[in-house]
Scaffold this active site. Structure first.
Site, PDB file in Angstrom:
ATOM      1  N   GLU A   4       0.792  -1.231   0.000  1.00 54.83           N
ATOM      2  CA  GLU A   4       0.000   0.000   0.000  1.00 54.83           C
ATOM      3  C   GLU A   4       0.824   1.280   0.000  1.00 54.83           C
ATOM      4  OE1 GLU A   4      -3.668  -1.683   2.601  1.00 54.83           O
ATOM      5  OE2 GLU A   4      -1.611  -2.353   2.762  1.00 54.83           O
ATOM      6  N   ASP A  77      -2.491  -4.970   3.602  1.00 57.76           N
ATOM      7  CA  ASP A  77      -2.605  -5.235   5.040  1.00 57.76           C
ATOM      8  C   ASP A  77      -3.433  -6.483   5.331  1.00 57.76           C
ATOM      9  OD1 ASP A  77      -1.024  -3.123   5.686  1.00 57.76           O
ATOM     10  OD2 ASP A  77      -2.663  -1.749   6.122  1.00 57.76           O
ATOM     11  N   ASP A  79      -6.046  -7.576   6.841  1.00 56.54           N
ATOM     12  CA  ASP A  79      -7.364  -7.400   7.435  1.00 56.54           C
ATOM     13  C   ASP A  79      -8.376  -7.250   6.304  1.00 56.54           C
ATOM     14  OD1 ASP A  79      -6.886  -4.838   6.477  1.00 56.54           O
ATOM     15  OD2 ASP A  79      -6.574  -3.960   8.454  1.00 56.54           O
ATOM     16  N   GLU A  81      -9.977  -4.652   5.113  1.00 53.32           N
ATOM     17  CA  GLU A  81      -9.698  -3.533   4.218  1.00 53.32           C
ATOM     18  C   GLU A  81      -8.577  -3.903   3.251  1.00 53.32           C
ATOM     19  OE1 GLU A  81     -11.083   0.296   3.198  1.00 53.32           O
ATOM     20  OE2 GLU A  81     -11.747  -1.030   4.794  1.00 53.32           O
ATOM     21  N   TYR A 298       1.535  -5.638  13.311  1.00 49.68           N
ATOM     22  CA  TYR A 298       0.420  -4.901  12.694  1.00 49.68           C
ATOM     23  C   TYR A 298      -0.444  -4.250  13.769  1.00 49.68           C
ATOM     24  CZ  TYR A 298      -3.298  -3.845   9.386  1.00 49.68           C
ATOM     25  OH  TYR A 298      -4.219  -3.191   8.600  1.00 49.68           O
ATOM     26  N   ARG A 300      -3.483  -2.761  13.584  1.00 47.33           N
ATOM     27  CA  ARG A 300      -4.952  -2.834  13.565  1.00 47.33           C
ATOM     28  C   ARG A 300      -5.344  -4.273  13.900  1.00 47.33           C
ATOM     29  NH1 ARG A 300      -3.865   0.432   9.006  1.00 47.33           N
ATOM     30  NH2 ARG A 300      -4.426   2.603   9.403  1.00 47.33           N
ATOM     31  N   HIS A 344      -4.205 -13.052  14.058  1.00 44.41           N
ATOM     32  CA  HIS A 344      -3.389 -11.874  14.293  1.00 44.41           C
ATOM     33  C   HIS A 344      -2.699 -12.003  15.641  1.00 44.41           C
ATOM     34  CE1 HIS A 344      -5.756  -8.998  11.437  1.00 44.41           C
ATOM     35  NE2 HIS A 344      -5.416 -10.128  10.856  1.00 44.41           N
TER      36      HIS A 344
END
Length: 826
Positions: A4, A77, A79, A81, A298, A300, A344
């Site tokens: 990203e 990432d 997740d 999103e 990470y 989030r 995670h």
């Protein structure tokens, strides 16, 4: 490989070698269209995605690179999103499934990246659908509910499925506070010491808790004084003593919500600031090793799991640095919520050998503070508890019973690494024995009043959002930012207050859309999104259950919702009617409540601009009188025939009208129309009369004649067109002559600076410190280039030397700050 951000790309590139090309998508590349719903409801909510503004060049470059590669790894990432971004990239780049692999890692280290390549797979469409469902739900509410607020309250308002519920939390608390009726109550405190003791340290205080066998309560001074008088003549003695050891266990390592809470409490960071700095630590920072490296996992995450390897490493560190007393027999395990993604990990340092103090000089001030907090919290989470010796004393006096507590820290445990937030002190009691007589030194009744529930701070609001299951931890920071930007809430002294606008909009939405504004319904929607992600629920069914009842409620609200206005305390100076708060793209202002009959407006502070005054001057275009008016820039003259005649004039030193636009004999080289002499904030210039279709401008000399622009043989890096010398507030720069189609800019080459000179608008360096003389050893985290010291409104900062191609900035490290102080004396 596509990631990203450029910073993340640089960190990963060094691990993979020359066989891989790592590029950045700069986040999302596709989204629903801005000016229409973009969803075909009748065909299963089929979306019409578009390449986002400013992303066409990025997508084009990624397409060219992907065409050269045998395989494209999407490493966005780990997740929902990130999964959605990966899918959008595959669609935008027209990549077949057989040429795409999804790769995920939770920390940007060589070990984690290479290990991730052992577990590549396809894009998880269930997670993509969960993210799409959230986006579609938000689009329904935002796109269809906001116009309703425009017509019933004010233009430029907006509503959001989750943000509006967050505003409701604050608005409901505001109502509780306003409705709260304070009640009086009294306490009675005794100051006592062992009989015969004279030392000040032997005195301690005890609070009356029982009277005549029941809980002590006194609602007025008369009752409190009567009880005090009865106790004053009674003997005081120790009724009982209880001594216990109390364990104070360490908190779990951070997850997203607790990181934001503690960032607010300990560091006074907003949620947005905390997550921005955490992103920087995750994506990679050059700490003097072999290029940038991710410092934390990470950020989030709602998981509290920790890898076996990380547990082993932290236990070795605790044993070697602090000793066996601080190391528990077994590792601590922490349970997360039911929706936590256990794949995670909790937020932790990726390498415990990189202690905060060791790399402090490589971090900005904010990065150091947050990294230190994450590091210490993780280490403390695997240490033994702190131990307190607690003494509870009951004191009998006539028909009353007093209680006191002493608390002494016997063993610091995890507190050696991370002390609790707030002031912590031992509360000492003198040696006491059951039945021992006590001397009474004072017996004081004190008046108190019950307090309303406290307003939310950023930390307590995040805690409430998590408790009510509103949104997800990764959305808390944008939610809080959005509701402030929309002026529904405001922050004063670090506490949130609902504005009148927020209260009005919330009441309207609760009345007409009770389901959407219900906290339990919002939490249920989050659970259903989780079920879509885990393939337990169908996306279309979830959307149907929301969409059709929402459409019914919307139709009823359009008919029944009353139009309301946001009141103010000001009165219209023209007609005497009350003024109301109105909204524009630039902010709030006051407008007459009798609009459109009365169109009077003025700024929010109530200060009115002088009314227009007719003058003796005549408009040269239509012959009507000119009116003297006042704007932000001062006085000017405009035709009384406006809007039929739009002529306007500036005033010279003698108060005479001077045309603000004077047509000249010069012709625009772009479109052939006449050029006009205009006045701008940086002086006179020639502008094309074809504006706004043609935006060509030319600088002029003191006589108003065009200054021949310096021709440069430089091509635009973005579109290949010619570059020209332009001038701004900070001096000369090169800008693409294909503007506004291409807005590329770059600094003036050194060999042309002397030829160009200072000229109009060039920045003066007189009286300023020579910041260029400061040699900065820090590098840009985005592109790896050199950084230079710059001065802004908020002080000194570091900016990338490759600006404007790279716009990376950061706070100076400790070593750089010393150099700045040496040069500037500040």
């Amino acid at each position: 490989m596509i990631v990203e951000s450029p910073k993340k790309a640089k960190s990963i590139n060094k691990f993979l070698g020359t066989a891989y090309v790592v590029k950045a998508s700069m986040g999302h590349v596709r989204d629903l269209p801005e000016r229409k719903l973009g969803l075909d409801v009748e065909h299963g909510y089929l979306p019409s995605y578009e390449i986002m503004k400013g992303k066409k060049d990025t997508v084009g470059e990624l397409k060219r690179e992907a065409a050269k590669a045998e395989m494209v790894y999407l490493a966005t990432d780990p997740d929902r999103e990130g999964e959605a971004i990966a899918w959008h990239l595959q669609q935008a780049l027209d990549l077949p499934d057989e040429r795409v692999r999804r790769v995920m890692f939770h920390e940007i280290t060589e070990r984690a990246v290479k290990e991730a390549f052992q577990h590549v797979g396809p894009i998880n469409m269930e997670m993509v659908n969960a993210q799409q469902a959230r986006r579609f739900l938000d689009r329904f509410v935002g796109y269809q509910l906001s116009p309703l607020l425009w017509s019933k309250v004010a233009r430029h308002l907006s509503a959001g499925r989750v943000q509006s519920v967050a505003v409701r939390l604050i608005a409901d608390r505001e109502k509780e506070i306003r409705a709260f009726v304070s009640e009086e109550y009294w306490k009675i405190t005794a100051s006592v010491s062992p009989e015969g003791a004279t030392a000040e340290s032997d005195r301690f205080e005890a609070l009356l808790t029982e009277w005549q066998g029941a809980k002590f309560e006194a609602g007025n001074e008369t009752d409190a004084t009567a009880i005090r008088d009865a106790l004053a003549v009674a003997p005081f003695k120790v009724a009982s003593i209880e001594e216990v050891e109390k364990l104070d266990k360490a908190d779990a390592p951070f997850k997203t919500s607790t990181l934001q809470q503690q960032g607010a409490i300990r560091l006074r960071f907003s949620g947005k600031r905390t997550m921005k700095v955490a992103q920087e630590l995750y994506e990679g920072i050059d700490v003097g090793t072999d290029g940038p490296v991710g410092l934390i996992t990470y950020m989030r995450t709602d998981s509290l799991s920790v890898s076996k390897e990380a547990i082993e490493n932290v236990r070795e560190l605790i044993k070697s640095d602090y000793g066996d007393r601080y190391l528990p027999a077994k590792p601590h395990r922490y349970a997360a919520g039911k929706s936590a993604q256990e794949a995670h990990e909790a937020i932790r340092p990726t390498d415990l050998s990189l202690t905060p103090d060791k790399i402090k000089g490589r971090l900005s001030i904010d990065q150091f503070k947050l990294y230190q907090l994450i590091y210490r919290r993780f280490v403390a989470s695997q240490m033994t508890p702190a131990v307190f010796a607690v003494t509870n004393v009951s004191i009998a006096a006539g028909e009353g019973l007093f209680k006191s507590q002493g608390k002494i820290l016997k063993f610091d445990g995890y507190r050696r690494v991370l002390s609790p937030a707030g002031k912590q002190e031992d509360s000492l009691l003198p040696p006491l024995a059951s039945g021992q007589a006590l001397d009474l030194h004072s017996l004081a009744p004190t008046q108190h009043f019950t307090q309303p529930p406290p307003r939310f701070t950023e930390a307590t609001l995040i805690k409430a959002l998590e408790k009510e299951n509103i949104g997800r931890p990764s959305t808390y920071a944008p939610i809080i930012q959005t509701i402030q930007t929309r002026l529904y809430v405001e922050q004063k002294e670090r506490r949130f207050f609902a504005t009148d606008l927020g209260m009005i909009v919330t009441d309207l939405l609760v009345e007409h859309f009770p389901k959407i504004m219900d906290l339990k319904f919002t939490a249920k929607m989050e659970d259903e999104l989780d079920e879509i992600a885990s393939a337990k629920e169908e996306m279309v069914k979830v959307l149907d259950d929301f969409y059709h009842p929402f459409q019914d409620a919307l139709k009823v609200a359009e008919k029944q919702m009353q139009k309301v206005q946001v009141p103010s305390s000001e009165v219209c100076l023209v007609c005497g009617a009350p003024m109301v708060v109105k909204f524009s793209k630039t902010g709030q202002f006051l407008g007459c409540s009798k609009y459109p009959e009365c169109k009077s407006t003025r700024p929010m502070d109530g200060s009115a601009r002088p009314a227009a005054v007719e003058t003796e001057h005549i408009c040269t275009k239509c012959g009507k009188p000119l009116m003297l008016r006042e704007s932000k820039r001062g006085q000017f003259l405009s035709c009384s025939g406006y809007p039929a005649c739009k002529e306007s004039f500036n005033l010279n030193d003698q108060g005479q009208p001077v045309p603000s636009v004077v047509e000249t004999e010069h012709v625009c080289e772009k479109c052939g129309k006449p050029m006009a002499l205009r006045q701008g904030s940086r002086g006179n210039f020639l502008g094309c009369t074809g504006y706004p279709k043609c935006r060509n401008t030319l600088p002029v000399d003191d006589q108003g004649q065009p200054v021949t622009p310096v021709k440069v043989e430089v091509k635009c890096e973005k579109c290949g067109g010619p570059m020209g010398v332009k001038r701004g507030k900070r001096g000369a720069f090169l800008g693409c002559l294909n503007y506004p189609k291409c807005r590329s800019t770059q600094p003036v080459p050194e060999e042309l600076k002397e030829q160009i000179g200072e000229g109009p608008g060039a920045a003066s360096s007189a009286g300023k410190d020579d910041l260029k003389a400061i040699v900065c050893d820090e590098t840009c985290e985005n592109c790896g280039g050199a950084m230079t010291v710059r001065e802004g409104r908020r002080g000194y900062f570091l900016g990338c030397a490759n600006f404007p191609k790279c716009k990376g900035t950061k706070e100076p490290g400790e070593a750089t700050l010393e150099k700045i102080t040496a040069v500037t004396g500040r």
